[in-house]
Design a protein around this motif. Structure first.
Motif, short mmCIF file in Angstrom:
data_model
loop_
_atom_site.label_atom_id
_atom_site.label_comp_id
_atom_site.label_asym_id
_atom_site.label_seq_id
_atom_site.Cartn_x
_atom_site.Cartn_y
_atom_site.Cartn_z
N ALA A 1 9.70 2.60 9.81
CA ALA A 1 9.20 3.51 11.14
C ALA A 1 7.66 3.63 11.01
CB ALA A 1 10.16 4.61 11.00
N LYS A 2 7.14 3.51 12.12
CA LYS A 2 5.70 3.65 12.15
C LYS A 2 5.28 5.18 11.99
CE LYS A 2 4.64 -0.16 15.45
NZ LYS A 2 4.14 -0.56 16.57
N SER A 3 6.16 5.87 12.31
CA SER A 3 6.01 7.17 12.23
C SER A 3 5.66 7.70 10.72
CB SER A 3 7.09 8.36 12.90
OG SER A 3 8.31 7.87 12.44
N ASP A 4 6.71 7.00 9.99
CA ASP A 4 6.94 7.33 8.33
C ASP A 4 5.59 6.57 7.96
OD1 ASP A 4 9.13 8.94 8.32
OD2 ASP A 4 10.54 7.16 8.03
N ALA A 5 5.29 5.49 7.99
CA ALA A 5 4.22 4.58 7.64
C ALA A 5 3.00 5.50 7.79
CB ALA A 5 4.03 3.25 8.14
N SER A 6 2.76 6.20 8.99
CA SER A 6 1.54 6.70 9.06
C SER A 6 1.36 7.90 8.33
CB SER A 6 1.58 7.37 10.85
OG SER A 6 2.51 8.30 10.90
N LYS A 7 2.44 8.47 7.60
CA LYS A 7 2.46 9.45 6.63
C LYS A 7 2.41 8.96 5.31
CE LYS A 7 5.09 12.15 9.70
NZ LYS A 7 6.43 12.96 9.96
N GLY A 8 2.31 7.69 5.02
CA GLY A 8 2.32 6.93 3.74
C GLY A 8 3.82 6.90 3.14
N LYS A 9 4.76 7.24 3.97
CA LYS A 9 6.34 7.19 3.50
C LYS A 9 6.93 5.67 3.73
CE LYS A 9 7.05 11.75 3.87
NZ LYS A 9 8.05 13.11 4.13
N ASP A 10 7.83 5.36 2.94
CA ASP A 10 8.43 4.00 3.21
C ASP A 10 9.91 4.52 3.71
OD1 ASP A 10 10.61 1.74 2.53
OD2 ASP A 10 8.98 0.95 1.38
N ASP B 1 1.03 -1.15 0.18
CA ASP B 1 -0.19 -0.16 -0.08
C ASP B 1 0.80 1.29 0.03
OD1 ASP B 1 -2.54 -1.29 -0.06
OD2 ASP B 1 -2.62 -1.58 2.00
N ILE B 2 2.02 1.38 0.76
CA ILE B 2 2.69 2.43 0.69
C ILE B 2 3.70 2.66 -0.34
CG2 ILE B 2 4.87 3.46 2.02
CD1 ILE B 2 3.60 2.27 4.50
N GLN B 3 4.01 1.52 -1.08
CA GLN B 3 4.78 1.29 -2.12
C GLN B 3 3.85 1.94 -3.51
OE1 GLN B 3 5.11 -2.34 -4.66
NE2 GLN B 3 7.12 -2.25 -4.70
N LYS B 4 2.65 1.96 -3.50
CA LYS B 4 1.94 2.40 -4.33
C LYS B 4 2.31 4.26 -4.43
CE LYS B 4 -1.89 -0.88 -3.96
NZ LYS B 4 -3.07 -1.14 -3.61
N ASN B 5 2.41 4.54 -3.31
CA ASN B 5 2.60 6.09 -3.41
C ASN B 5 3.86 6.39 -4.09
OD1 ASN B 5 0.42 6.42 -1.75
ND2 ASN B 5 1.81 6.11 0.20
N TYR B 6 4.89 5.48 -4.20
CA TYR B 6 6.02 5.84 -5.18
C TYR B 6 5.83 5.24 -6.60
CZ TYR B 6 7.94 6.65 -0.39
OH TYR B 6 8.20 7.05 0.83
N LEU B 7 5.51 3.97 -6.89
CA LEU B 7 5.09 3.57 -8.10
C LEU B 7 4.04 4.45 -9.06
CD1 LEU B 7 5.44 -0.38 -7.88
CD2 LEU B 7 6.84 1.41 -9.24
#
Length: 356
Positions: A331-340, A134-140
């Motif tokens: 990091a959970k803090s990054d994941a909560s922002k949609g970042k890998d 799901d987070i990877q989609k933000n980059y691809l």
């Protein structure tokens, strides 16, 4: 009716190993040792004890990691044989045999029937996932390019290319790789993400890694069983990686790994970490350094197991995985922002290298 088991042949004489750009080829000159023989090769039986003893013997004579993993296979036999019953059904027998194989703690070892596959997954289950589709989609995004097994795109606002290769079972051709590198011609570096890649063909591992090599290197070694003893191995045979004659990438590369990077992916990471422009970033790989082979039980079930250990360039086992150059967890803090976290760290690393 299929025979009780299929014979597996290993080297007792000379073995020529060719691991080059487009194939993994074994040329074996047989002399002497023929493994996994069957007393009654034309007899089919569901008898629990017959199948138990056949499986135990196949593994005893041909599995390659007993000493390395500290497994007392005789003790395993004593413990599990007491659980056998002539009245147990095929499902109970399957569970018993699969549990016995799990004592090897080997993800390459499976019992295969028409109704289930016995497997050992603890090599990654007890570790952080360190990957999110799901987070990877933000980059691809949705406009990425597809070159057979490869998904790739230049990351927005950067001069960094991103490549995701999800399975070494997915074919990648030479033309696919040429097109990908040409697409990234204006990039300063690329990220190759092999997280959650459980392996596949060593052909594609070699084909990919050869695109980053400047010169021929000894990437590792392989041994083969040459007799039934637990330590009856051939001398280590070198596995060489040669530079591709096609388009190559000799700029910075970051390879992203997690614990689910296994088998052929483990092999790919082992090759890549020896190349000059490459940084391995993420979590320890899952391992899977043994080449698997197959045999068959009297009831027709198949067994797959590690039979030939592969070593790194220092002749060390890679069965338990490869440590990254830079250890990074999601990091959970990054994941909560949609970042890998791993992708972001790789971007910063590549952008910094461009400024140095």
């Amino acid at each position: 009716m299929k025979p009780l088991c299929q014979k597996i042949y290993f080297v007792a004489g000379r073995l020529v190993l060719s691991l080059q750009r487009q194939w993994l080829a074994f040329v074996v000159l047989l002399s002497g040792y023929m493994a996994v023989s069957c007393e009654k090769a034309d007899v089919y039986t569901m008898n629990p004890r017959t199948n138990f003893e056949a499986l135990w013997t196949i593994i005893d004579e041909h599995y390659c990691y007993f000493d390395y993993k500290g497994v007392d296979w005789d003790e395993v036999h004593s413990r599990y044989s007491t659980l056998l019953s002539d009245t147990m059904d095929k499902y109970e027998l399957f569970d018993l045999l699969a549990n016995m194989l799990s004592e090897l703690k080997d993800g390459h070892t499976n019992l295969i029937s028409s109704f289930d596959i016995g497997r050992y997954w603890a090599w990654y289950e007890d570790y952080p996932a360190n990957f999110s589709y799901d987070i990877q989609k933000n980059y691809l995004g949705t406009n990425y390019l597809i070159g057979r097994g490869l998904k790739y795109i230049q990351l927005a606002g950067t001069k960094v290319g991103y490549v995701y290769y999800g399975s070494f079972s997915s074919a990648v051709g030479e033309d696919n790789l040429d097109e990908m590198f040409v697409h990234f011609k204006n990039c300063k570096g690329i990220i190759i993400d092999v997280r959650d890649n459980g392996g596949g063909s060593l052909t594609y591992s070699d084909r990919m890694a050869s695109r980053f090599a400047e010169e021929k290197i000894t990437a590792g070694y392989i041994l083969h069983k040459v007799g039934p003893g637990h330590n009856d191995f051939s001398e280590p045979y070198p596995i060489e990686l040669e530079p591709s004659s096609r388009v190559r990438w000799l700029r910075p590369v970051v390879v992203l790994t997690n614990r689910h990077s296994y088998s052929a992916t483990n092999d790919f990471v082992n090759k890549m970490r020896q190349l000059p422009y490459v940084t391995i970033l993420g979590d320890r790989t899952g391992g899977g350094g043994g080449l698997p082979f197959n045999s068959e039980l009297p009831n027709g079930w198949s067994v797959r197991f590690s039979a030939s250990p592969m070593l790194d360039a220092n002749k060390q086992h890679t069965e338990d995985g490869i440590e990254p150059d830079i250890k990074v967890d999601m990091a959970k803090s990054d994941a909560s922002k949609g970042k890998d976290t791993m992708i972001e760290t790789a971007i910063r690393l590549l952008e910094r290298s461009d400024q140095e």
